[in-house]
Design an enzyme around this catalytic site. Structure first.
Site: not given
Length: 223
Positions: A9, A34, A36, A38, A67, A69, A138, A143-146, A172-174, A194-195
């Site tokens: 991402s 990817h 994101d 928003m 994606h 959102m 998800m 809404g937020f990375g990390g 997607d996420g974590g 992502g991060s």
């Protein structure tokens, strides 16, 4: 057999060095980029729109995985198709006419995908599974990375994989090096990172490490 794909991402990338970042993930074995998107309404953050997406597309040979959102996605899918999206994911929670919207995306020559938030049940999308190329699950609240991966989302992926064995399932996420194999074992085959890639000093090396861990490889063709 489903492909294992790393989809970094760019939300977490250094936009002043985005061209170099895109080259890094290409060399590192990514299969998708990817994006994101928003709007500050459906999620509590604002990122970028079709203009930046088009710029990303000009800077990479990898397919663009958009994606959305955003609220009222039916008003914007055409712009993201023009921007070069290969896949457009829309949230089931954002539209009253999901079937029509997914067909609208397909008619634009783009692969349609549906996304669901952690607490959204699979029941809400079971009737569209035959018309989507991918389901995006998800594993954090968007809404937020990390953020940290929500464990029960792996149970949801297991249930979805049992429902549709040949479906592309994106998580997607974590997603981190220490849990990506658990994500794969649950049934995911496309991994948004992502991060854990762009937040590191050497994104190419990190992307390569993720790709090797799950047996991912680059997609050869771009729509």
């Amino acid at each position: 057999m489903l492909k294992q794909i790393i989809a970094p991402s760019v939300l977490n990338a250094n936009f002043l060095e985005l061209g170099n970042g895109l080259k890094a993930i290409e060399n590192g074995g990514a299969g998708l980029v990817h994006l994101d998107i928003m709007d500050g309404h459906f999620v509590p953050n604002i990122s970028f729109g079709p203009g930046i997406s088009a710029c990303v597309g000009k800077g990479t040979k990898l397919p663009l995985d958009c994606h959305l959102m955003i609220e009222n996605p039916e008003n914007y899918v055409g712009e993201f198709a023009k921007a070069g999206a290969s896949i457009i994911s829309v949230h089931a929670e954002t539209t009253n006419h999901l079937d029509r919207l997914l067909h609208q995306i397909a008619e634009l020559g783009v692969k349609p995908a549906v996304a669901i938030n952690p607490a959204t049940p699979l029941e809400s999308i079971k009737y569209v599974l035959d018309i989507v190329d991918m389901v995006l699950v998800m594993s954090v609240n968007p809404g937020f990375g990390g953020q940290s991966l929500i464990p029960y989302c792996l149970d949801k992926i297991r249930e979805l994989r049992a429902m549709k064995p040949e479906l592309n399932i994106q998580i997607d996420g974590g997603v981190k090096l220490d849990n990506i194999l658990a994500c794969k074992e649950a049934g995911a085959n496309i991994f948004v990172v992502g991060s854990a890639i762009f937040g590191k000093p050497d994104p190419e090396a990190m992307c390569h490490e993720f790709a090797v861990k799950v047996g991912a490889y680059q997609i050869d063709e771009r729509r």
